[in-house]
Design a protein around this motif. Structure first.
Motif, short mmCIF file in Angstrom:
data_model
loop_
_atom_site.label_atom_id
_atom_site.label_comp_id
_atom_site.label_asym_id
_atom_site.label_seq_id
_atom_site.Cartn_x
_atom_site.Cartn_y
_atom_site.Cartn_z
N CYS A 236 8.29 7.43 1.60
CA CYS A 236 8.68 8.74 2.11
C CYS A 236 9.77 9.30 1.22
N TYR A 237 9.57 10.52 0.75
CA TYR A 237 10.51 11.15 -0.17
C TYR A 237 11.33 12.23 0.55
N ASN A 238 12.41 12.61 -0.11
CA ASN A 238 13.34 13.62 0.40
C ASN A 238 14.05 13.16 1.66
N ARG A 239 14.54 11.93 1.62
CA ARG A 239 15.43 11.42 2.66
C ARG A 239 16.88 11.58 2.17
N ALA A 240 17.83 11.34 3.04
CA ALA A 240 19.24 11.41 2.62
C ALA A 240 19.50 10.39 1.51
N ASP A 241 18.96 9.19 1.65
CA ASP A 241 19.07 8.16 0.63
C ASP A 241 17.80 8.18 -0.20
N VAL A 242 17.92 8.53 -1.48
CA VAL A 242 16.73 8.70 -2.32
C VAL A 242 16.40 7.43 -3.11
N SER A 243 17.09 6.33 -2.83
CA SER A 243 16.77 5.07 -3.48
C SER A 243 15.79 4.26 -2.62
N HIS A 244 15.10 3.32 -3.26
CA HIS A 244 14.07 2.54 -2.59
C HIS A 244 14.29 1.05 -2.82
N GLY A 245 13.71 0.24 -1.94
CA GLY A 245 13.77 -1.20 -2.09
C GLY A 245 12.69 -1.70 -3.04
N GLU A 246 12.35 -2.98 -2.94
CA GLU A 246 11.31 -3.53 -3.79
C GLU A 246 9.97 -2.87 -3.48
N LEU A 247 9.19 -2.63 -4.53
CA LEU A 247 7.93 -1.93 -4.39
C LEU A 247 6.84 -2.64 -5.18
N CYS A 248 5.61 -2.31 -4.84
CA CYS A 248 4.46 -2.83 -5.58
C CYS A 248 3.45 -1.71 -5.76
N ALA A 249 2.94 -1.57 -6.96
CA ALA A 249 1.87 -0.61 -7.25
C ALA A 249 0.69 -1.38 -7.82
N ALA A 250 -0.49 -1.14 -7.27
CA ALA A 250 -1.64 -1.94 -7.70
C ALA A 250 -2.94 -1.30 -7.25
N ILE A 251 -4.03 -1.86 -7.75
CA ILE A 251 -5.33 -1.53 -7.22
C ILE A 251 -5.41 -2.07 -5.78
N ASP A 252 -6.11 -1.37 -4.92
CA ASP A 252 -6.12 -1.72 -3.50
C ASP A 252 -6.54 -3.16 -3.24
N ALA A 253 -7.52 -3.64 -4.00
CA ALA A 253 -8.06 -4.98 -3.74
C ALA A 253 -7.03 -6.08 -3.95
N GLU A 254 -6.01 -5.82 -4.78
CA GLU A 254 -5.03 -6.86 -5.09
C GLU A 254 -3.73 -6.72 -4.30
N LEU A 255 -3.53 -5.59 -3.65
CA LEU A 255 -2.25 -5.37 -2.97
C LEU A 255 -1.93 -6.42 -1.89
N PRO A 256 -2.86 -6.75 -1.01
CA PRO A 256 -2.49 -7.71 0.05
C PRO A 256 -1.99 -9.04 -0.50
N ASP A 257 -2.65 -9.58 -1.51
CA ASP A 257 -2.25 -10.87 -2.05
C ASP A 257 -0.90 -10.77 -2.76
N LEU A 258 -0.70 -9.71 -3.54
CA LEU A 258 0.58 -9.53 -4.22
C LEU A 258 1.72 -9.39 -3.23
N LEU A 259 1.50 -8.60 -2.18
CA LEU A 259 2.55 -8.41 -1.17
C LEU A 259 2.86 -9.71 -0.45
N LYS A 260 1.83 -10.49 -0.15
CA LYS A 260 2.05 -11.79 0.52
C LYS A 260 2.98 -12.66 -0.30
N HIS A 261 2.76 -12.72 -1.59
CA HIS A 261 3.60 -13.58 -2.44
C HIS A 261 4.97 -12.96 -2.69
N LEU A 262 5.04 -11.64 -2.78
CA LEU A 262 6.34 -11.00 -2.97
C LEU A 262 7.25 -11.24 -1.76
N LEU A 263 6.67 -11.27 -0.56
CA LEU A 263 7.48 -11.49 0.64
C LEU A 263 8.07 -12.88 0.70
N LEU A 264 7.53 -13.80 -0.08
CA LEU A 264 8.07 -15.17 -0.10
C LEU A 264 9.28 -15.30 -1.03
N LEU A 265 9.51 -14.28 -1.87
CA LEU A 265 10.61 -14.36 -2.83
C LEU A 265 11.94 -14.01 -2.17
#
Length: 268
Positions: A236-265
């Protein structure tokens, strides 16, 4: 307002024209050792080219759409933008470090954001002679031609742009699937690389900002990919705080697996 329709294509034409002109302004400084200052307690460079490109964008866009809000990395933030349904979100040079070091991977990033999400976006990379653009409901384009994310290749390694320390922290299962791509200094350009299928994903450390992301977010979405937070939610853009936390950009098929492993870090 109920029943109101929006002509985002007209805004698309406007921001493309403005971004090309700002890109030409920035390019005139490229390789010319422009004056550089340091901000954010000496952590972030800003050059005379950044300021010149920002002036070019602001003069054109704010004159054309005086009721739109304005958010730019190189303009003092005006909280009045929070009351605006629609605003311009601008990074006059995304990849300033690359720019001042003579590397070509930098771009002018301009988005129109409406009620928290981008509806038109353009990235102009004049040193590479490349332009990426998208308008809500339309295709993602590179130099006027449609682009799409890479096809899902479950038996091949994932080409991921990410810091080495993130790769090293992954468990062996996902680490063995990752082919790390050399660092690309412009975050917006990295997202465009996912959009056109040159890489499969990019992992983003915390503290990116609206201006780094908004235009490329839409381009990626229109190309068939997604940029999400670690909960899998769109930004969501145009909030009072314009900074973001950790993010992932990917093809849809790979997002669930990448997010699962990122959450373990470990966070941060």
């Amino acid at each position: 307002m109920t029943g109101r329709t929006f002509d985002w294509q007209a805004d698309m034409t406007l921001i493309c024209t403005a971004a090309r002109e700002a890109g030409a302004v920035a390019l005139s400084y490229f390789g010319q050792s422009p004056e550089v200052w340091w901000k954010n307690e000496g952590h972030s460079p800003v050059s005379a080219a950044d300021y010149a490109a920002n002036r070019c964008l602001e003069e054109q866009l704010r004159k054309a759409r005086p009721r739109y809000g304005w958010l730019s990395e190189e303009t003092d933030d005006d909280p009045a933008r929070l009351a605006c349904d629609t605003l311009f979100v601008v990074d006059p040079i995304d990849g300033t470090r690359a720019f001042i070091n003579g590397r070509k991977t930098w771009c002018v990033s301009v988005a129109v954001v409406h009620r928290g999400r981008p509806v038109a976006g353009v990235l102009v990379a004049p040193a590479l002679d490349e332009e990426f653009a998208a308008c809500l409901g339309g295709p993602a384009l590179k130099n006027g031609q449609p682009i799409t994310v890479a096809a899902h290749r479950p038996d091949e390694r994932l080409r991921v742009a990410t810091p080495q320390d993130i790769v090293a922290a992954f468990d062996a299962e996902i680490r063995s699937r990752i082919e790390r791509v050399e660092h690309i200094p412009s975050l917006a350009y990295r997202l465009a690389m996912v959009a056109e299928g040159r890489i499969d994903a990019t992992l983003v450390k915390r503290n990116s900002h609206d201006w780094d992301l908004a235009a490329a977010d839409l381009i990626l979405e229109c190309a068939g990919g997604r940029l999400v937070d670690l909960d899998g939610e769109l930004l969501c853009y145009n909030r009072a705080d314009v900074s973001h936390g950790e993010l992932c950009a990917a093809i849809d098929a790979e997002l669930p697996d990448l997010l699962k492993h990122l959450l373990l870090l470990p966070r941060g």
